[in-house]
Design a protein around this motif. Sequence first.
Motif, PDB file in Angstrom:
ATOM      1  N   GLN A  10       0.823  -1.200   0.000  1.00 53.94           N
ATOM      2  CA  GLN A  10       0.000   0.000   0.000  1.00 53.94           C
ATOM      3  C   GLN A  10       0.864   1.259   0.000  1.00 53.94           C
ATOM      4  O   GLN A  10       0.537   2.242  -0.642  1.00 53.94           O
ATOM      5  N   ALA A  11       1.971   1.209   0.714  1.00 50.80           N
ATOM      6  CA  ALA A  11       2.839   2.379   0.780  1.00 50.80           C
ATOM      7  C   ALA A  11       3.414   2.706  -0.595  1.00 50.80           C
ATOM      8  O   ALA A  11       3.527   3.861  -0.956  1.00 50.80           O
ATOM      9  N   THR A  12       3.763   1.700  -1.369  1.00 48.31           N
ATOM     10  CA  THR A  12       4.326   1.974  -2.697  1.00 48.31           C
ATOM     11  C   THR A  12       3.254   2.426  -3.669  1.00 48.31           C
ATOM     12  O   THR A  12       3.522   3.211  -4.555  1.00 48.31           O
ATOM     13  N   GLU A  13       2.033   1.940  -3.507  1.00 51.91           N
ATOM     14  CA  GLU A  13       0.951   2.352  -4.399  1.00 51.91           C
ATOM     15  C   GLU A  13       0.527   3.794  -4.145  1.00 51.91           C
ATOM     16  O   GLU A  13       0.081   4.477  -5.050  1.00 51.91           O
ATOM     17  N   GLU A  14       0.656   4.264  -2.915  1.00 52.88           N
ATOM     18  CA  GLU A  14       0.215   5.600  -2.570  1.00 52.88           C
ATOM     19  C   GLU A  14       1.342   6.621  -2.619  1.00 52.88           C
ATOM     20  O   GLU A  14       1.147   7.782  -2.300  1.00 52.88           O
ATOM     21  N   ALA A  15       2.529   6.197  -3.012  1.00 55.16           N
ATOM     22  CA  ALA A  15       3.656   7.127  -3.070  1.00 55.16           C
ATOM     23  C   ALA A  15       3.374   8.200  -4.114  1.00 55.16           C
ATOM     24  O   ALA A  15       2.828   7.915  -5.179  1.00 55.16           O
ATOM     25  N   PRO A  16       3.743   9.441  -3.811  1.00 58.20           N
ATOM     26  CA  PRO A  16       3.497  10.503  -4.780  1.00 58.20           C
ATOM     27  C   PRO A  16       4.322  10.282  -6.045  1.00 58.20           C
ATOM     28  O   PRO A  16       5.463   9.857  -5.997  1.00 58.20           O
ATOM     29  N   VAL A  17       3.683  10.562  -7.131  1.00 59.45           N
ATOM     30  CA  VAL A  17       4.326  10.396  -8.430  1.00 59.45           C
ATOM     31  C   VAL A  17       4.839  11.758  -8.873  1.00 59.45           C
ATOM     32  O   VAL A  17       4.180  12.775  -8.679  1.00 59.45           O
ATOM     33  N   GLY A  18       6.018  11.774  -9.475  1.00 58.52           N
ATOM     34  CA  GLY A  18       6.591  13.028  -9.958  1.00 58.52           C
ATOM     35  C   GLY A  18       5.818  13.556 -11.155  1.00 58.52           C
ATOM     36  O   GLY A  18       4.878  12.930 -11.647  1.00 58.52           O
ATOM     37  N   PRO A  19       6.219  14.710 -11.624  1.00 62.95           N
ATOM     38  CA  PRO A  19       5.513  15.296 -12.770  1.00 62.95           C
ATOM     39  C   PRO A  19       5.722  14.450 -14.020  1.00 62.95           C
ATOM     40  O   PRO A  19       6.747  13.781 -14.166  1.00 62.95           O
ATOM     41  N   PRO A  20       4.742  14.464 -14.909  1.00 64.04           N
ATOM     42  CA  PRO A  20       4.912  13.708 -16.154  1.00 64.04           C
ATOM     43  C   PRO A  20       6.043  14.323 -16.976  1.00 64.04           C
ATOM     44  O   PRO A  20       6.302  15.528 -16.882  1.00 64.04           O
ATOM     45  N   PRO A  21       6.734  13.502 -17.749  1.00 65.94           N
ATOM     46  CA  PRO A  21       7.842  14.044 -18.542  1.00 65.94           C
ATOM     47  C   PRO A  21       7.333  15.034 -19.589  1.00 65.94           C
ATOM     48  O   PRO A  21       6.266  14.857 -20.172  1.00 65.94           O
ATOM     49  N   ARG A  22       8.128  16.075 -19.807  1.00 59.98           N
ATOM     50  CA  ARG A  22       7.774  17.101 -20.791  1.00 59.98           C
ATOM     51  C   ARG A  22       7.963  16.520 -22.189  1.00 59.98           C
ATOM     52  O   ARG A  22       9.026  16.019 -22.512  1.00 59.98           O
ATOM     53  N   PRO A  23       6.925  16.612 -23.039  1.00 64.91           N
ATOM     54  CA  PRO A  23       7.065  16.104 -24.407  1.00 64.91           C
ATOM     55  C   PRO A  23       8.104  16.910 -25.188  1.00 64.91           C
ATOM     56  O   PRO A  23       8.311  18.097 -24.928  1.00 64.91           O
ATOM     57  N   PRO A  24       8.767  16.278 -26.157  1.00 59.76           N
ATOM     58  CA  PRO A  24       9.750  17.000 -26.959  1.00 59.76           C
ATOM     59  C   PRO A  24       9.144  18.195 -27.702  1.00 59.76           C
ATOM     60  O   PRO A  24       9.833  19.188 -27.940  1.00 59.76           O
ATOM     61  N   GLN A  25       7.866  18.128 -28.046  1.00 60.57           N
ATOM     62  CA  GLN A  25       7.213  19.242 -28.738  1.00 60.57           C
ATOM     63  C   GLN A  25       7.150  20.478 -27.842  1.00 60.57           C
ATOM     64  O   GLN A  25       7.332  21.596 -28.307  1.00 60.57           O
ATOM     65  N   VAL A  26       6.887  20.267 -26.556  1.00 61.04           N
ATOM     66  CA  VAL A  26       6.836  21.398 -25.617  1.00 61.04           C
ATOM     67  C   VAL A  26       8.243  21.939 -25.394  1.00 61.04           C
ATOM     68  O   VAL A  26       8.436  23.159 -25.321  1.00 61.04           O
ATOM     69  N   ALA A  27       9.229  21.050 -25.305  1.00 61.36           N
ATOM     70  CA  ALA A  27      10.615  21.508 -25.162  1.00 61.36           C
ATOM     71  C   ALA A  27      11.029  22.350 -26.372  1.00 61.36           C
ATOM     72  O   ALA A  27      11.692  23.381 -26.223  1.00 61.36           O
ATOM     73  N   LEU A  28      10.621  21.918 -27.564  1.00 61.52           N
ATOM     74  CA  LEU A  28      10.920  22.695 -28.766  1.00 61.52           C
ATOM     75  C   LEU A  28      10.194  24.036 -28.732  1.00 61.52           C
ATOM     76  O   LEU A  28      10.764  25.069 -29.104  1.00 61.52           O
ATOM     77  N   ALA A  29       8.947  24.041 -28.273  1.00 65.62           N
ATOM     78  CA  ALA A  29       8.188  25.290 -28.182  1.00 65.62           C
ATOM     79  C   ALA A  29       8.881  26.279 -27.240  1.00 65.62           C
ATOM     80  O   ALA A  29       8.923  27.477 -27.515  1.00 65.62           O
ATOM     81  N   ILE A  30       9.440  25.778 -26.158  1.00 69.53           N
ATOM     82  CA  ILE A  30      10.146  26.651 -25.219  1.00 69.53           C
ATOM     83  C   ILE A  30      11.382  27.251 -25.894  1.00 69.53           C
ATOM     84  O   ILE A  30      11.650  28.448 -25.767  1.00 69.53           O
ATOM     85  N   LYS A  31      12.109  26.445 -26.640  1.00 71.93           N
ATOM     86  CA  LYS A  31      13.268  26.971 -27.375  1.00 71.93           C
ATOM     87  C   LYS A  31      12.833  27.992 -28.419  1.00 71.93           C
ATOM     88  O   LYS A  31      13.499  29.015 -28.625  1.00 71.93           O
ATOM     89  N   LEU A  32      11.716  27.752 -29.070  1.00 69.39           N
ATOM     90  CA  LEU A  32      11.215  28.693 -30.066  1.00 69.39           C
ATOM     91  C   LEU A  32      10.730  29.993 -29.428  1.00 69.39           C
ATOM     92  O   LEU A  32      10.831  31.058 -30.045  1.00 69.39           O
ATOM     93  N   LEU A  33      10.206  29.911 -28.210  1.00 71.71           N
ATOM     94  CA  LEU A  33       9.834  31.138 -27.508  1.00 71.71           C
ATOM     95  C   LEU A  33      11.064  32.018 -27.265  1.00 71.71           C
ATOM     96  O   LEU A  33      11.015  33.233 -27.450  1.00 71.71           O
ATOM     97  N   TRP A  34      12.165  31.388 -26.881  1.00 74.41           N
ATOM     98  CA  TRP A  34      13.405  32.161 -26.704  1.00 74.41           C
ATOM     99  C   TRP A  34      13.878  32.730 -28.035  1.00 74.41           C
ATOM    100  O   TRP A  34      14.288  33.893 -28.111  1.00 74.41           O
ATOM    101  N   ALA A  35      13.824  31.928 -29.089  1.00 73.26           N
ATOM    102  CA  ALA A  35      14.237  32.419 -30.410  1.00 73.26           C
ATOM    103  C   ALA A  35      13.328  33.549 -30.869  1.00 73.26           C
ATOM    104  O   ALA A  35      13.803  34.541 -31.442  1.00 73.26           O
TER     105      ALA A  35
END
Length: 159
Positions: A10-35
């Motif tokens: 039960q302890a392992t099932e209720e452990a908090p899960v980290g954030p979902p991984p950022r998709p490569p499309q969003v990572a590219l969008a962030i780079k494009l925002l800087w550009a």
Amino acid sequence: MPDSPVTPRQATEEAPVGPPPRPPQVALAIKLLWAGLVFELAASAASLYIAPARDADIVGAVFGGAVNYLATTWLIRGVTRGRDWARLLVGIFGIACIWNAILGLAKVFGFGLSQPGVAWLAIGCAALILGVAIVTAYTVYLLFAQPGDAWFNAMTDRK
């Protein structure tokens, strides 16, 4: 082992899960925002050379550029953290940026090409403005299309 109402399973099932991984499309969008920010600042600086600039125009461009830089970096940080409000604001400002690019192209071609000796500079400014519009449109698309939309929804649901 002391008596515990929670079994190890039960302890392992209720452990908090980290954030979902950022998709490569969003990572590219962030780079494009800087550009896009770099292109926008370059286009603003170059536009001062096309039209005759007064001191007030220069001060306004510098102040506007500083505000633009601060607001854009704040939004990019929000998008990087998966904040849906930042994505929505980027979409709204992105549409406004595209409209501004259309108006900017009309201004550049209307004034710059009629002046002898600055036609090459007007074409360069037009290319920068068009670059900003294309980068902005693609960035907004990446943030609102799948899998970016699903990632932002998952990040919002985590809270």
